[in-house]
Scaffold this motif. Structure first.
Motif, PDB file in Angstrom:
ATOM      1  N   LEU A 126       0.822  -1.210   0.000  1.00 22.95           N
ATOM      2  CA  LEU A 126       0.000   0.000   0.000  1.00 22.95           C
ATOM      3  C   LEU A 126       0.860   1.266   0.000  1.00 22.95           C
ATOM      4  CD1 LEU A 126      -2.980  -0.993   2.328  1.00 22.95           C
ATOM      5  CD2 LEU A 126      -2.911  -0.890  -0.179  1.00 22.95           C
ATOM      6  N   THR A 130       0.184   3.524  -3.218  1.00 24.24           N
ATOM      7  CA  THR A 130      -0.628   4.725  -3.025  1.00 24.24           C
ATOM      8  C   THR A 130       0.132   5.928  -2.493  1.00 24.24           C
ATOM      9  OG1 THR A 130      -1.265   4.214  -0.752  1.00 24.24           O
ATOM     10  CG2 THR A 130      -2.644   3.303  -2.519  1.00 24.24           C
ATOM     11  N   ASN A 132       0.003   7.188   0.312  1.00 31.24           N
ATOM     12  CA  ASN A 132      -1.079   7.949   0.915  1.00 31.24           C
ATOM     13  C   ASN A 132      -0.965   7.893   2.438  1.00 31.24           C
ATOM     14  OD1 ASN A 132      -3.707   8.822   1.784  1.00 31.24           O
ATOM     15  ND2 ASN A 132      -4.454   8.342  -0.274  1.00 31.24           N
ATOM     16  N   VAL A 134      -3.273   7.617   4.556  1.00 32.26           N
ATOM     17  CA  VAL A 134      -4.261   6.738   5.195  1.00 32.26           C
ATOM     18  C   VAL A 134      -3.788   5.283   5.246  1.00 32.26           C
ATOM     19  CG1 VAL A 134      -6.213   8.219   4.577  1.00 32.26           C
ATOM     20  CG2 VAL A 134      -5.609   6.304   3.105  1.00 32.26           C
ATOM     21  N   VAL A 135      -2.645   4.979   4.632  1.00 32.86           N
ATOM     22  CA  VAL A 135      -2.155   3.598   4.594  1.00 32.86           C
ATOM     23  C   VAL A 135      -2.068   2.972   5.983  1.00 32.86           C
ATOM     24  CG1 VAL A 135      -0.129   2.165   4.068  1.00 32.86           C
ATOM     25  CG2 VAL A 135      -1.042   3.730   2.349  1.00 32.86           C
ATOM     26  N   TRP A 137      -3.778   3.519   8.567  1.00 31.24           N
ATOM     27  CA  TRP A 137      -5.136   3.278   9.051  1.00 31.24           C
ATOM     28  C   TRP A 137      -5.770   2.096   8.314  1.00 31.24           C
ATOM     29  CZ3 TRP A 137      -6.116   5.354  13.462  1.00 31.24           C
ATOM     30  CH2 TRP A 137      -5.469   6.537  13.810  1.00 31.24           C
ATOM     31  N   LEU A 138      -5.522   2.001   7.029  1.00 30.77           N
ATOM     32  CA  LEU A 138      -6.028   0.859   6.266  1.00 30.77           C
ATOM     33  C   LEU A 138      -5.415  -0.448   6.777  1.00 30.77           C
ATOM     34  CD1 LEU A 138      -5.873   2.308   2.634  1.00 30.77           C
ATOM     35  CD2 LEU A 138      -7.927   1.878   4.003  1.00 30.77           C
ATOM     36  N   VAL A 139      -4.120  -0.432   6.979  1.00 31.17           N
ATOM     37  CA  VAL A 139      -3.431  -1.622   7.481  1.00 31.17           C
ATOM     38  C   VAL A 139      -3.955  -1.978   8.872  1.00 31.17           C
ATOM     39  CG1 VAL A 139      -1.199  -2.581   8.173  1.00 31.17           C
ATOM     40  CG2 VAL A 139      -1.385  -1.262   6.048  1.00 31.17           C
ATOM     41  N   GLY A 141      -6.856  -1.395  10.095  1.00 33.14           N
ATOM     42  CA  GLY A 141      -8.200  -1.960   9.935  1.00 33.14           C
ATOM     43  C   GLY A 141      -8.155  -3.419   9.501  1.00 33.14           C
ATOM     44  N   VAL A 142      -7.281  -3.728   8.553  1.00 32.79           N
ATOM     45  CA  VAL A 142      -7.156  -5.110   8.089  1.00 32.79           C
ATOM     46  C   VAL A 142      -6.592  -6.000   9.205  1.00 32.79           C
ATOM     47  CG1 VAL A 142      -5.997  -6.635   6.435  1.00 32.79           C
ATOM     48  CG2 VAL A 142      -6.974  -4.466   5.657  1.00 32.79           C
ATOM     49  N   TRP A 145      -9.232  -6.848  11.503  1.00 30.75           N
ATOM     50  CA  TRP A 145     -10.078  -7.890  10.929  1.00 30.75           C
ATOM     51  C   TRP A 145      -9.449  -9.272  11.121  1.00 30.75           C
ATOM     52  CZ3 TRP A 145     -14.749  -9.046   9.778  1.00 30.75           C
ATOM     53  CH2 TRP A 145     -15.040 -10.098   8.919  1.00 30.75           C
TER      54      TRP A 145
END
Length: 165
Positions: A126, A130, A132, A134-135, A137-139, A141-142, A145
């Motif tokens: 990521l 990207t 970016n 937000v990377v 935060w995305l990581v 979140g995953v 999960w």
């Protein structure tokens, strides 16, 4: 092996200690097959990255993340293959109940290392794809999960459905 909680349930099966160890071993090896395949494919792809032209363009941080990812993938592979080697070395020694416990521990360690591998690989991909903010935060979140699916829900189900004798 959780003897305090498992004795009652396993005795309901009317299994001998050897039969119980055989069943647990078969279940464990089937679970390991799934995890082994995934980690080995991921690790194989990770090993090829260093030979691509794009690798030379990575900054120091991304190269460090890559190295950490490869080390985590390698250790996860070792831990998830470990139960097979363990079984082969102790086979015929009449210690299968103990072998099942140790193989289970290796598998859990492998799953934790796989979690680290997937986290680091996702972070690297990521970041490169990207660039970016937000990377992370995305990581996160995953990873949340993964933690929910792999550890929280099973722990909750174990707690919720374990009878206290």
């Amino acid at each position: 092996m959780d003897t305090a909680n498992s004795k009652g349930r396993d005795n309901d099966r009317r299994e001998t200690e050897s039969e119980r160890a055989d069943r647990r071993w078969a279940e464990l090896i089937q679970e390991v097959r799934v995890a082994q395949t995934g980690v080995q494919i991921l690790f194989g792809f990770l090993l090829t990255v260093v030979f691509t032209p794009r690798f030379a363009e990575l900054n120091d941080t991304d190269r460090t993340i890559y190295v950490v990812t490869v080390i985590l993938g390698s250790t996860a592979t070792g831990a998830l293959i470990g139960p097979v080697s363990f079984h082969r070395i102790v086979a015929g020694r009449r210690i299968k109940p103990h072998a099942v416990v140790w193989a289970s521990r290796l598998t859990l360690a492998g799953l934790i290392l796989l979690l680290g591998t997937l986290t680091a690989a996702l972070l690297l991909v990521l970041r490169v794809a990207t660039d970016n903010t937000v990377v992370p935060w995305l990581v996160a979140g995953v990873v949340g999960w993964y933690l929910l699916c792999w550890f929280v829900l099973p722990a909750w189900a174990r707690y919720k459905h374990t009878s206290v004798d």
